[in-house]
Design a protein around this motif. Sequence first.
Motif, PDB file in Angstrom:
ATOM      1  N   ILE A 199      71.888  11.411 -29.374  1.00 11.54           N
ATOM      2  CA  ILE A 199      71.791  10.203 -28.545  1.00 11.54           C
ATOM      3  C   ILE A 199      70.675   9.319 -29.058  1.00 11.54           C
ATOM      4  CG2 ILE A 199      71.246   9.342 -26.229  1.00 11.54           C
ATOM      5  CD1 ILE A 199      72.519  11.916 -25.108  1.00 11.54           C
ATOM      6  N   GLN A 200      69.542   9.926 -29.381  1.00  6.34           N
ATOM      7  CA  GLN A 200      68.405   9.162 -29.879  1.00  6.34           C
ATOM      8  C   GLN A 200      68.718   8.520 -31.229  1.00  6.34           C
ATOM      9  OE1 GLN A 200      65.611   8.671 -28.057  1.00  6.34           O
ATOM     10  NE2 GLN A 200      65.112   7.146 -29.617  1.00  6.34           N
ATOM     11  N   ALA A 201      69.398   9.254 -32.094  1.00  4.56           N
ATOM     12  CA  ALA A 201      69.763   8.703 -33.400  1.00  4.56           C
ATOM     13  C   ALA A 201      70.673   7.489 -33.234  1.00  4.56           C
ATOM     14  CB  ALA A 201      70.461   9.773 -34.246  1.00  4.56           C
ATOM     15  N   PHE A 217      56.215  14.416 -22.679  1.00  2.00           N
ATOM     16  CA  PHE A 217      57.611  13.963 -22.705  1.00  2.00           C
ATOM     17  C   PHE A 217      58.018  13.535 -24.108  1.00  2.00           C
ATOM     18  CE2 PHE A 217      60.711  10.397 -22.148  1.00  2.00           C
ATOM     19  CZ  PHE A 217      61.781  11.173 -21.735  1.00  2.00           C
ATOM     20  N   SER A 218      59.038  14.203 -24.627  1.00  3.42           N
ATOM     21  CA  SER A 218      59.630  13.817 -25.912  1.00  3.42           C
ATOM     22  C   SER A 218      61.078  13.438 -25.661  1.00  3.42           C
ATOM     23  CB  SER A 218      59.545  14.965 -26.922  1.00  3.42           C
ATOM     24  OG  SER A 218      60.175  14.593 -28.126  1.00  3.42           O
ATOM     25  N   GLN A 219      61.358  12.138 -25.665  1.00  4.21           N
ATOM     26  CA  GLN A 219      62.695  11.711 -25.287  1.00  4.21           C
ATOM     27  C   GLN A 219      63.737  12.016 -26.347  1.00  4.21           C
ATOM     28  OE1 GLN A 219      62.214   7.275 -25.030  1.00  4.21           O
ATOM     29  NE2 GLN A 219      64.131   7.319 -26.144  1.00  4.21           N
ATOM     30  N   GLY A 220      63.318  12.364 -27.554  1.00  6.69           N
ATOM     31  CA  GLY A 220      64.278  12.674 -28.600  1.00  6.69           C
ATOM     32  C   GLY A 220      64.559  14.157 -28.733  1.00  6.69           C
ATOM     33  N   GLN A 221      64.110  14.955 -27.781  1.00  4.74           N
ATOM     34  CA  GLN A 221      64.291  16.397 -27.865  1.00  4.74           C
ATOM     35  C   GLN A 221      64.806  16.968 -26.546  1.00  4.74           C
ATOM     36  OE1 GLN A 221      60.048  16.818 -29.805  1.00  4.74           O
ATOM     37  NE2 GLN A 221      61.214  18.655 -30.270  1.00  4.74           N
ATOM     38  N   ALA A 222      65.299  18.205 -26.622  1.00  3.77           N
ATOM     39  CA  ALA A 222      65.841  18.864 -25.434  1.00  3.77           C
ATOM     40  C   ALA A 222      64.809  18.931 -24.313  1.00  3.77           C
ATOM     41  CB  ALA A 222      66.313  20.271 -25.796  1.00  3.77           C
ATOM     42  N   GLN A 223      63.544  19.158 -24.692  1.00  7.99           N
ATOM     43  CA  GLN A 223      62.499  19.254 -23.681  1.00  7.99           C
ATOM     44  C   GLN A 223      62.441  18.000 -22.815  1.00  7.99           C
ATOM     45  OE1 GLN A 223      62.265  20.022 -26.872  1.00  7.99           O
ATOM     46  NE2 GLN A 223      60.849  21.703 -27.258  1.00  7.99           N
ATOM     47  N   GLY A 224      62.732  16.855 -23.422  1.00  9.46           N
ATOM     48  CA  GLY A 224      62.685  15.601 -22.681  1.00  9.46           C
ATOM     49  C   GLY A 224      63.738  15.527 -21.599  1.00  9.46           C
ATOM     50  N   VAL A 225      64.955  15.899 -21.926  1.00  7.94           N
ATOM     51  CA  VAL A 225      66.023  15.805 -20.927  1.00  7.94           C
ATOM     52  C   VAL A 225      65.859  16.869 -19.853  1.00  7.94           C
ATOM     53  CG1 VAL A 225      67.758  17.283 -22.052  1.00  7.94           C
ATOM     54  CG2 VAL A 225      68.490  15.380 -20.638  1.00  7.94           C
ATOM     55  N   VAL A 226      65.310  18.041 -20.213  1.00 10.40           N
ATOM     56  CA  VAL A 226      65.036  19.064 -19.199  1.00 10.40           C
ATOM     57  C   VAL A 226      64.034  18.526 -18.183  1.00 10.40           C
ATOM     58  CG1 VAL A 226      63.928  21.304 -18.810  1.00 10.40           C
ATOM     59  CG2 VAL A 226      65.631  21.055 -20.614  1.00 10.40           C
ATOM     60  N   LEU A 227      63.012  17.837 -18.671  1.00 12.21           N
ATOM     61  CA  LEU A 227      62.019  17.257 -17.763  1.00 12.21           C
ATOM     62  C   LEU A 227      62.645  16.190 -16.874  1.00 12.21           C
ATOM     63  CD1 LEU A 227      59.140  16.903 -16.740  1.00 12.21           C
ATOM     64  CD2 LEU A 227      58.713  15.363 -18.661  1.00 12.21           C
ATOM     65  N   LEU A 228      63.430  15.289 -17.451  1.00  9.32           N
ATOM     66  CA  LEU A 228      64.044  14.217 -16.658  1.00  9.32           C
ATOM     67  C   LEU A 228      64.991  14.778 -15.597  1.00  9.32           C
ATOM     68  CD1 LEU A 228      64.835  11.430 -19.293  1.00  9.32           C
ATOM     69  CD2 LEU A 228      62.830  11.677 -17.821  1.00  9.32           C
ATOM     70  N   ARG A 229      65.764  15.771 -15.974  1.00 12.86           N
ATOM     71  CA  ARG A 229      66.694  16.367 -15.006  1.00 12.86           C
ATOM     72  C   ARG A 229      65.929  17.105 -13.905  1.00 12.86           C
ATOM     73  NH1 ARG A 229      72.315  17.133 -16.361  1.00 12.86           N
ATOM     74  NH2 ARG A 229      72.865  15.977 -18.257  1.00 12.86           N
ATOM     75  N   ASP A 256      58.386   6.465 -12.133  1.00 16.39           N
ATOM     76  CA  ASP A 256      57.104   5.798 -11.919  1.00 16.39           C
ATOM     77  C   ASP A 256      56.180   6.577 -10.971  1.00 16.39           C
ATOM     78  OD1 ASP A 256      58.407   5.367  -9.532  1.00 16.39           O
ATOM     79  OD2 ASP A 256      58.423   3.179  -9.681  1.00 16.39           O
ATOM     80  N   GLU A 257      56.637   7.743 -10.503  1.00 20.29           N
ATOM     81  CA  GLU A 257      55.782   8.595  -9.674  1.00 20.29           C
ATOM     82  C   GLU A 257      55.029   9.625 -10.511  1.00 20.29           C
ATOM     83  OE1 GLU A 257      57.385   9.292  -5.356  1.00 20.29           O
ATOM     84  OE2 GLU A 257      59.044   9.638  -6.750  1.00 20.29           O
ATOM     85  N   VAL A 258      55.321   9.656 -11.809  1.00 20.54           N
ATOM     86  CA  VAL A 258      54.620  10.566 -12.711  1.00 20.54           C
ATOM     87  C   VAL A 258      54.132   9.760 -13.914  1.00 20.54           C
ATOM     88  CG1 VAL A 258      56.008  12.556 -12.024  1.00 20.54           C
ATOM     89  CG2 VAL A 258      56.725  11.156 -13.975  1.00 20.54           C
ATOM     90  N   LYS A 259      53.311  10.377 -14.734  1.00 19.61           N
ATOM     91  CA  LYS A 259      52.813   9.723 -15.946  1.00 19.61           C
ATOM     92  C   LYS A 259      53.403  10.454 -17.155  1.00 19.61           C
ATOM     93  CE  LYS A 259      48.486   8.514 -13.621  1.00 19.61           C
ATOM     94  NZ  LYS A 259      47.005   8.717 -13.576  1.00 19.61           N
ATOM     95  N   LEU A 260      54.387   9.820 -17.793  1.00 17.87           N
ATOM     96  CA  LEU A 260      55.027  10.412 -18.957  1.00 17.87           C
ATOM     97  C   LEU A 260      54.187  10.107 -20.196  1.00 17.87           C
ATOM     98  CD1 LEU A 260      58.752   9.486 -18.220  1.00 17.87           C
ATOM     99  CD2 LEU A 260      57.572  11.648 -17.760  1.00 17.87           C
ATOM    100  N   VAL A 261      53.740  11.155 -20.859  1.00 22.08           N
ATOM    101  CA  VAL A 261      52.881  11.009 -22.043  1.00 22.08           C
ATOM    102  C   VAL A 261      53.736  11.236 -23.288  1.00 22.08           C
ATOM    103  CG1 VAL A 261      50.838  11.862 -23.250  1.00 22.08           C
ATOM    104  CG2 VAL A 261      50.893  11.826 -20.732  1.00 22.08           C
ATOM    105  N   PRO A 262      53.910  10.232 -24.130  1.00 22.05           N
ATOM    106  CA  PRO A 262      54.790  10.364 -25.297  1.00 22.05           C
ATOM    107  C   PRO A 262      54.216  11.291 -26.363  1.00 22.05           C
ATOM    108  CG  PRO A 262      53.669   8.254 -25.354  1.00 22.05           C
ATOM    109  CD  PRO A 262      53.322   8.876 -24.038  1.00 22.05           C
ATOM    110  N   LEU A 263      54.906  12.397 -26.573  1.00 18.61           N
ATOM    111  CA  LEU A 263      54.516  13.400 -27.566  1.00 18.61           C
ATOM    112  C   LEU A 263      55.780  14.017 -28.141  1.00 18.61           C
ATOM    113  CD1 LEU A 263      51.809  15.302 -25.455  1.00 18.61           C
ATOM    114  CD2 LEU A 263      51.327  13.752 -27.361  1.00 18.61           C
ATOM    115  N   THR A 264      55.653  14.703 -29.253  1.00 17.84           N
ATOM    116  CA  THR A 264      56.734  15.552 -29.739  1.00 17.84           C
ATOM    117  C   THR A 264      56.364  17.003 -29.439  1.00 17.84           C
ATOM    118  OG1 THR A 264      55.730  15.545 -31.939  1.00 17.84           O
ATOM    119  CG2 THR A 264      57.492  13.958 -31.524  1.00 17.84           C
ATOM    120  N   SER A 265      57.348  17.868 -29.433  1.00 20.31           N
ATOM    121  CA  SER A 265      57.132  19.233 -28.949  1.00 20.31           C
ATOM    122  C   SER A 265      56.076  19.988 -29.747  1.00 20.31           C
ATOM    123  CB  SER A 265      58.448  20.007 -28.953  1.00 20.31           C
ATOM    124  OG  SER A 265      58.961  20.118 -30.266  1.00 20.31           O
TER     125      SER A 265
END
Length: 347
Positions: free
Chosen positions: A107-109, A152-164, A174-183
């Motif tokens: 999806i990210q690609a 939060f890594s939106q290009g990895q499985a960990q990202g979608v697990v967190l969002l779900r 907007d009730e949490v602070k998503l910090v952009p990182l890779t796993s």
Amino acid sequence: MHRRAFLTSVFGASAAVAGLSGCAQGNAAADTRGAATEPLADTVPAGTSLKIASYLGQQQLQFRLAKLPPLPFKVSAWVNIGAGPDVINAFRARSLDLSNNAGIPPIQAHYQGFDAKIVAIGITRKPNYLFATRPGSDIRAVADFKGRKLAFSQGQAQGVVLLRALKKAGLAYDEVKLVPLTSNQFFTALQSGQVDVAPLAINQAPAYLKQYASKGARSIPTDVVDLLNLLWAPQSVLNDPAKAAAIAAYIPQWAKGQVWQYEHPDVWNEEFYVKTQNLTLAQARGITELANKPLFPPSWDEAVKWEQETADLLAEGGFVKKFDVSSLFDHRFESIAAEAVPEEYRR
């Protein structure tokens, strides 16, 4: 942080490659009609080779222990790579032809304008991830994530697990602070207190908790499932009939290797987790006891539905634009994995 700025901060390097690399533009613009309609060759032409991802050397070890037949093509490189963003960059650089990932990297690609297709599907029915807290944290449930800093890594499985998980708990982005990182940055971010929580693979968590549980770090289980375990390849690779045939020949070995690993946990515990990952045998057994039974569906209908739900979830947060994910699947390969395994592994 604005969602678009957030995307840029995480994947700026990928975007830069996309903007500067002529071959990347060529991949994105490739004519996909032939690859989508021409039947796969029955045999792999002599001299064909593939560069295949094998994170931590697991794939070669699995094939060797399972004593699978030799592949009918040359593996010119087993690439030690696993994280979705890294895989996308390797695809762009033409240093990788085939990779094993979860559902979110394709999806990210697509969002980045890179054309790649899913060629094999495994279904995961049990959670592969849990949440780990920083040392000294008072967080004990997903509901406590409100107002906290989450890796939060939106290009990895960990990202979608967190969002779900957030959606299930009724928490808005907007009730949490998503910090952009890779796993591969999650451990350091937890240790340093840069984030309060990070999603870790079940097989990664023991090493972190072994070091920091005594300092107040803990795990928070989740029942959120990351459904897809898949193989995917750049469209430019699939446009090559010889390489497409090689991928078709690789898929049965990929499926059989997973079945062997599932059926021989004691051997895998010792040969992989203990000998290469320096875990204790007890830790290794704890991981394999939670392992998913490998399942390879003859039909991809469920996978397509789940992938669409994931893409829509990302679109709702402004992370990607809404699109029809059916374009991500190359159905010429649909039944290959299921046909390679016993009936009990076809679901």
